[in-house]
Design a protein around this motif. Structure first.
Motif, PDB file in Angstrom:
ATOM      1  N   CYS A  13       0.846  -1.193   0.000  1.00 15.71           N
ATOM      2  CA  CYS A  13       0.000   0.000   0.000  1.00 15.71           C
ATOM      3  C   CYS A  13       0.885   1.248   0.000  1.00 15.71           C
ATOM      4  O   CYS A  13       1.785   1.371   0.834  1.00 15.71           O
TER       5      CYS A  13
ATOM      6  N   CYS B 231       0.284   3.137   3.657  1.00 16.35           N
ATOM      7  CA  CYS B 231       0.720   2.616   4.964  1.00 16.35           C
ATOM      8  C   CYS B 231       1.763   1.507   4.880  1.00 16.35           C
ATOM      9  O   CYS B 231       2.223   1.019   5.911  1.00 16.35           O
TER      10      CYS B 231
ATOM     11  N   CYS C 290      -7.156  -1.061   1.220  1.00 15.08           N
ATOM     12  CA  CYS C 290      -6.210  -1.619   2.180  1.00 15.08           C
ATOM     13  C   CYS C 290      -6.927  -1.827   3.518  1.00 15.08           C
ATOM     14  O   CYS C 290      -7.591  -0.911   4.016  1.00 15.08           O
TER      15      CYS C 290
ATOM     16  N   CYS D 159      -5.273   0.799   6.436  1.00 12.21           N
ATOM     17  CA  CYS D 159      -5.466   2.256   6.478  1.00 12.21           C
ATOM     18  C   CYS D 159      -6.752   2.695   5.763  1.00 12.21           C
ATOM     19  O   CYS D 159      -7.115   3.858   5.828  1.00 12.21           O
TER      20      CYS D 159
HETATM   21 ZN   LIG Z   1      -2.751   0.950   3.601  1.00 11.45          ZN
END
Ligand SMILES: [Zn+2]
Length: 161
Positions: free
Chosen positions: A70, A73, A118, A121
């Protein structure tokens, strides 16, 4: 009974800020905090559900073994072994890593589509369709700008906190 009622009263009295604090994603940052981490174009995709122009991401052509994480994050989302060329101009995968993503239904194009993000996050990644290759038959159509690629043998970035 009295105890149950007082517990309910206590729950009902929770201020709105506590409800926000209980948001479903383990990692929560403010808009300003995310904007300090990701580019404006990546922010638009990740946190405003934007879609990058097809063919605009160099990751569409990425063929090396490794891990896609991601861009917000750093949580690993896809193994490069599950990537394939869908011909759409977006990086495409037939399977995400276990527990890496969550899904929701989006009606932006009138007909419902399954959006995925994700799981750590909440950053929007793309949409999943049922016209992918075997063995899953699924096509995770991902915005390249919402990902970062880590070639096999290189150290994965630390999860952002
Ligand atoms: Zn993320």
């Amino acid at each position: 009974m009295l105890k149950t009622l007082s517990a309910w009263m206590a729950g009902a009295a929770l201020p709105a800020s506590s409800v926000l604090a209980a948001a479903p994603f383990p990692l929560k940052k403010t808009e300003a905090e995310w904007r300090a981490i990701v580019s404006p174009a990546a922010y638009r995709v990740l946190f405003e559900h934007g879609t990058e122009r097809a063919g605009s991401s160099p990751l569409d052509a990425e063929k090396r073994p490794g891990t896609f994480v991601c861009a917000a994050c750093n949580q690993p989302l896809f193994n490069a072994a599950h990537k394939y060329d869908s011909g759409t101009g977006w990086p495409s995968f037939w399977q995400p890593l276990p527990k890496a993503i969550g899904t929701s239904t989006d009606y932006k194009l009138i007909y419902p589509r399954t959006e995925y993000h994700c799981s750590r996050c909440g950053g929007h990644q793309g949409h999943v369709f049922n016209d992918g290759p075997k063995p899953t038959g699924q096509r995770y159509c991902n915005n390249g700008i919402a990902l970062a690629f880590v070639p096999q043998g290189e150290t994965l970035p630390a999860l952002r906190t």
